[in-house]
Design a protein around this motif. Structure first.
Motif, PDB file in Angstrom:
ATOM      1  N   PHE A 117       8.990  20.395  21.785  1.00 33.25           N
ATOM      2  CA  PHE A 117       8.770  21.318  22.898  1.00 33.25           C
ATOM      3  C   PHE A 117       9.989  21.419  23.818  1.00 33.25           C
ATOM      4  CE2 PHE A 117       4.059  22.226  23.304  1.00 33.25           C
ATOM      5  CZ  PHE A 117       3.718  21.722  22.068  1.00 33.25           C
TER       6      PHE A 117
ATOM      7  N   PRO B 138       8.236  19.204  27.220  1.00 34.19           N
ATOM      8  CA  PRO B 138       7.183  18.284  26.756  1.00 34.19           C
ATOM      9  C   PRO B 138       6.149  18.064  27.860  1.00 34.19           C
ATOM     10  CG  PRO B 138       9.360  17.467  26.167  1.00 34.19           C
ATOM     11  CD  PRO B 138       9.576  18.630  27.095  1.00 34.19           C
ATOM     12  N   VAL B 139       4.889  18.037  27.485  1.00 36.71           N
ATOM     13  CA  VAL B 139       3.797  18.037  28.455  1.00 36.71           C
ATOM     14  C   VAL B 139       3.468  16.609  28.895  1.00 36.71           C
ATOM     15  CG1 VAL B 139       1.392  18.720  28.807  1.00 36.71           C
ATOM     16  CG2 VAL B 139       2.875  20.116  27.364  1.00 36.71           C
ATOM     17  N   GLU B 140       3.263  16.441  30.196  1.00 38.27           N
ATOM     18  CA  GLU B 140       2.870  15.124  30.713  1.00 38.27           C
ATOM     19  C   GLU B 140       1.365  14.946  30.555  1.00 38.27           C
ATOM     20  OE1 GLU B 140       4.219  14.470  34.680  1.00 38.27           O
ATOM     21  OE2 GLU B 140       6.309  14.978  34.198  1.00 38.27           O
ATOM     22  N   ILE B 141       0.949  13.784  30.077  1.00 41.82           N
ATOM     23  CA  ILE B 141      -0.487  13.528  29.929  1.00 41.82           C
ATOM     24  C   ILE B 141      -0.850  12.205  30.609  1.00 41.82           C
ATOM     25  CG2 ILE B 141      -2.423  13.453  28.324  1.00 41.82           C
ATOM     26  CD1 ILE B 141      -0.781  14.956  26.336  1.00 41.82           C
ATOM     27  N   PRO B 142      -1.159  12.250  31.901  1.00 45.04           N
ATOM     28  CA  PRO B 142      -1.521  11.024  32.619  1.00 45.04           C
ATOM     29  C   PRO B 142      -2.761  10.384  31.994  1.00 45.04           C
ATOM     30  CG  PRO B 142      -1.271  12.878  34.144  1.00 45.04           C
ATOM     31  CD  PRO B 142      -1.242  13.447  32.753  1.00 45.04           C
ATOM     32  N   GLY B 143      -2.782   9.079  31.958  1.00 43.77           N
ATOM     33  CA  GLY B 143      -3.974   8.384  31.469  1.00 43.77           C
ATOM     34  C   GLY B 143      -3.989   8.146  29.964  1.00 43.77           C
ATOM     35  N   VAL B 144      -3.050   8.755  29.231  1.00 48.02           N
ATOM     36  CA  VAL B 144      -2.984   8.506  27.785  1.00 48.02           C
ATOM     37  C   VAL B 144      -1.671   7.785  27.484  1.00 48.02           C
ATOM     38  CG1 VAL B 144      -2.900   9.537  25.483  1.00 48.02           C
ATOM     39  CG2 VAL B 144      -4.317  10.575  27.261  1.00 48.02           C
TER      40      VAL B 144
ATOM     41  N   PHE C 179      -1.288   7.601  21.909  1.00 47.80           N
ATOM     42  CA  PHE C 179      -1.152   9.006  21.542  1.00 47.80           C
ATOM     43  C   PHE C 179      -0.498   9.137  20.165  1.00 47.80           C
ATOM     44  CE2 PHE C 179       2.347  12.264  21.861  1.00 47.80           C
ATOM     45  CZ  PHE C 179       1.604  13.333  21.410  1.00 47.80           C
TER      46      PHE C 179
ATOM     47  N   VAL D 266       2.013   9.338  28.376  1.00 45.88           N
ATOM     48  CA  VAL D 266       2.852  10.301  27.668  1.00 45.88           C
ATOM     49  C   VAL D 266       3.668  11.164  28.642  1.00 45.88           C
ATOM     50  CG1 VAL D 266       2.878  12.229  26.047  1.00 45.88           C
ATOM     51  CG2 VAL D 266       1.154  10.429  25.813  1.00 45.88           C
ATOM     52  N   ASN D 267       4.976  10.988  28.594  1.00 43.55           N
ATOM     53  CA  ASN D 267       5.945  11.798  29.354  1.00 43.55           C
ATOM     54  C   ASN D 267       5.827  11.699  30.879  1.00 43.55           C
ATOM     55  OD1 ASN D 267       7.207  12.839  27.039  1.00 43.55           O
ATOM     56  ND2 ASN D 267       5.651  14.441  26.830  1.00 43.55           N
TER      57      ASN D 267
ATOM     58  N   GLU E  98      10.284  13.295  22.169  1.00 46.14           N
ATOM     59  CA  GLU E  98       9.936  14.324  21.186  1.00 46.14           C
ATOM     60  C   GLU E  98      10.510  13.962  19.815  1.00 46.14           C
ATOM     61  OE1 GLU E  98       7.536  16.035  23.156  1.00 46.14           O
ATOM     62  OE2 GLU E  98       8.161  17.681  21.876  1.00 46.14           O
TER      63      GLU E  98
ATOM     64  N   GLN F 179       8.592  11.215  18.211  1.00 48.55           N
ATOM     65  CA  GLN F 179       7.355  11.732  17.596  1.00 48.55           C
ATOM     66  C   GLN F 179       7.659  12.370  16.247  1.00 48.55           C
ATOM     67  OE1 GLN F 179       5.195  14.256  20.388  1.00 48.55           O
ATOM     68  NE2 GLN F 179       5.872  12.977  22.063  1.00 48.55           N
TER      69      GLN F 179
END
Lengths: 253, 432
Positions: A87, A90-96, A101, A145-146, A158, A161
């Motif tokens: 991406f 890249p998308v931030e994903i709080p809590g994961v 992931f 994540v991020n 990225e 991954q």
């Protein structure tokens, strides 16, 4: 590997906005193709349409990966078939957690392909080695994540991954944006390490400098939703020197 | 707005209707005094009615109707009860009545336990100074007369005095034997200076329940309170937590609520001594005819205290979530650190979240923040996960659990937190 033929698309919410207008492209296994072009030419849209993001309506044309119709698949099916999009943002994903992931992703793809899932131990061993190559600290794997990653860290994540998922067809959407010289070298080394005869790359970029590190076989110039010129690496140098102006004028002539 | 006098008369009528056929239970002198005083509070305040400002988002009628409605028993299928497999001292209440045959002996090193019935029969008991006292204190600034009702009429509950550091948690388990029934349970917990204990609660208690827990944590003491309120759908209930904390005392309270036609959890916390810390958290998952209300009041009455309120609700198919949370910082409470977050994740357009966060600050050197949000699953996050190969349902589950994670982080014991996380995961897996 990747075969795009006369692809047309418009915005789902505003069908007046046509973005891709007859784009055709063939990428063979082992090749690296670069797509360059001015802002608004549709480069990022191409990456989204290929990976299955909502919001775009394909009105004409086709896109296949190893002969399979990509446009008919859900995003996760495209991933399992071997498509990977690095991406631009890249998308931030709080809590994961990053590690959770990645393990979920690797095993989801393996499962979808009918392969055995990796055990926690096997996974840990592989990810540690790959993270080290990309100079990713073990602590970064534990973080969400991020979240709180610098621009360079996000891009390296990225590539990590990509290294873990071992896709066949990798699309890099402006992976060089927001990177300093050292980070660009690190990311490029990561990509180059993945080059293989059964894997192909489509590198979307504004600037030629990334292509000094990731050497393309073919360079395409994109404008207004179409490829207007294709050539060897020298085409990228021409853009760097003269800008897009001459090429666009030539195409419109 | 209806005239105040009319509202008051409606509240008094509600109290009279409910209490007409009830008589105060008998007992020793101290508890009779406490019950009579509580009864007088109810008759003075009346019971909540729909027009009460404090009940604006939650209709209290199911809690105050003279006849409680029944609720079907939930078939747990193959799911084991929460906290199963943890080494603990179990106290089992069936329909709100302590069942000694099903319970462990009331013995645990570092803790004195007795039943409310035992204490009520004696003339002098350490709980005398606490029973009904914290509840009475909690009637200001807002009336909570259902708690007074409980003080007056409850005959069941345990009195727990923590004198040391018991090796395992005390576990209060609430079973139901039939569809009908009402329960009133009143617990008192006193944590002596420097002592530390964990109290677990789980189960649906009754078709209609009214619970009070009064907690007094002395200087340097710590109480961990973790509650899972069962999954029976048609229940209605109100649970009150009143807690006062001394100097350097700590309270961590976490509640998991799944299902229930009407559940209101009230928490009233006083930070009375310097450097106290209170964390009140809740995770709620609701589907369909579900109404859940968290009403929290935290009073910083001493300097350098810290408080956190973390409430997360996942709602769908008409479920309603309510949050009313207030931080009151007294003038003396300098260097207060207060934090409050209430968030809902609405899984469809049919669910509703109503929030009323409040700050009232009289000290000038404090740090207080609050936030409240309501939203859906972020489509960018969902696409990112799917582009990496996660199935849509798998990606949604991961994102919903991530949303709930901040509340679960308020549980100090990682194994207990993981147990509750797994419960939420299996609940969500059946629905997302």
């Amino acid at each position: 590997m990747l075969e795009i033929n006369n692809l047309h698309c418009e915005l789902e919410d505003d069908t007046e906005v046509k973005i891709l207008k007859g784009l055709s492209l063939t990428v063979k296994p082992g090749e690296v193709h670069a797509i360059m072009g001015p802002n608004g030419s549709g480069k990022s849209t191409l990456s989204y349409v290929l990976s299955g993001r909502d919001g775009y309506e394909v009105t004409e044309g086709s896109a296949t990966l190893e002969g399979e119709d990509l446009l008919d698949m859900e995003p996760e099916e495209r991933a399992a078939a071997g498509l990977f999009l690095a991406f631009q943002y890249p998308v931030e994903i709080p809590g994961v957690g990053n590690m959770t992931f990645l393990r979920t992703a690797v095993n989801a793809q393996r499962k979808a392909r009918g392969e055995e899932e990796l055990s926690a131990g096997e996974f840990l061993k592989i990810i540690r080695a790959k993270a080290k190559e990309l100079q990713i600290e073990p602590e970064m794997l534990k973080r969400p994540v991020n979240v709180g990653f610098s621009g360079g860290e996000k891009k390296r994540n990225e590539i990590l991954q990509m290294a873990m998922l071992e896709p066949k067809m990798c699309i890099l959407d402006e992976t060089d944006s927001g990177l300093d010289v050292d980070a660009m070298k690190l990311v490029s080394d990561g990509v180059n390490a993945l080059r293989a005869s059964d894997r192909a790359f489509l590198v979307i970029t504004h600037y030629q400098r990334l292509l000094n590190h990731i050497k393309p076989d073919v360079v395409h110039i994109m404008s207004e939703g179409r490829i207007i010129k294709s050539g060897g690496p020298e085409l990228a140098l021409e853009v760097e020197e003269n800008g897009y102006g001459d090429l666009l004028a030539e195409a419109n002539a | 707005m209806i005239p105040r006098a009319k509202l008051k008369s409606q509240k008094l009528e509600a109290a009279e209707a409910l209490l007409a056929a009830r008589a105060l239970p008998g007992g020793g002198a101290w508890i009779t005094r406490a019950r009579e005083a509580a009864h007088a509070r109810v008759m003075d305040m009346g019971l909540p009615v729909k027009r009460d400002e404090y009940w604006r988002y939650t209709d209290p009628r199911r809690l105050t109707d003279a006849e409680p409605q029944g609720a079907a028993l939930l078939d747990p299928q193959d799911e084991s009860p929460v906290f199963d497999g943890f080494d603990r001292v179990k106290l089992v209440f069936v329909d709100g009545v302590l069942n000694e045959a099903e319970s462990d002996p009331l013995a645990l090193e570092g803790v004195e336990i007795c039943t409310l019935a035992q204490a009520a029969a004696t003339d002098l008991h350490w709980a005398r100074d606490l029973y009904g006292t914290l509840e009475a204190r909690g009637q200001k600034p807002v009336e909570r007369s259902l708690a007074s009702l409980n003080t007056a009429y409850a005959t069941e509950g345990v009195l727990i005095r923590v004198t040391g550091r018991p090796a395992k948690p005390l576990s209060l388990i609430y079973h139901r034997s039939g569809e009908a029934g009402e329960a009133m349970v009143h617990h008192v917990i006193r944590v002596e200076p420097g002592a530390e204990a964990t109290v677990l609660e789980n189960g649906p208690m009754a078709a209609r329940f009214n619970q009070v827990m009064e907690v007094d944590v002395a200087q340097g003491g710590t109480l961990h309170h973790i509650r899972a309120q069962g999954r029976d759908h048609e229940r209605a209930g109100v649970a009150h937590l009143f807690a006062q904390l001394g100097e350097g005392a700590n309270l961590k309270s976490f509640t998991l609520t799944a299902n229930g036609a009407l559940i209101r959890n009230e928490a009233v916390i006083w930070l009375d001594g310097a450097r106290g810390s209170a964390h009140i958290a809740g995770a709620t998952v609701g589907d369909g005819a579900f109404h859940h209300d968290d009403t929290v009041f935290i009073n910083h009455a001493a300097p350098q205290c810290e408080s956190r309120q973390v409430f997360k609700k996942v709602l769908r198919h008409g479920a309603v979530g309510v949050f009313q949370g207030k931080i009151l910082v007294d003038q003396v409470a300098q260097l207060t650190d207060g934090y409050q977050i209430s968030q809902s994740l609405l899984l469809d357009e049919d669910a509703q979240f109503l929030a009323k966060p409040e700050l009232e600050i009289y000290a000038d050197d404090v740090k207080c923040s609050h936030g409240s949000t309501s939203g859906e699953i972020d489509p960018n996050q969902l696409f990112y996960l799917r582009a990496r190969g996660l199935r849509e349902d798998q990606a949604k589950l991961l994102l919903v659990l991530a949303f709930l994670a901040e509340a679960l982080e308020e549980i100090a014991d990682p194994a207990l937190a993981e147990d509750l996380r797994e419960r939420m995961e299996s609940w969500l897996k059946r629905r997302v």
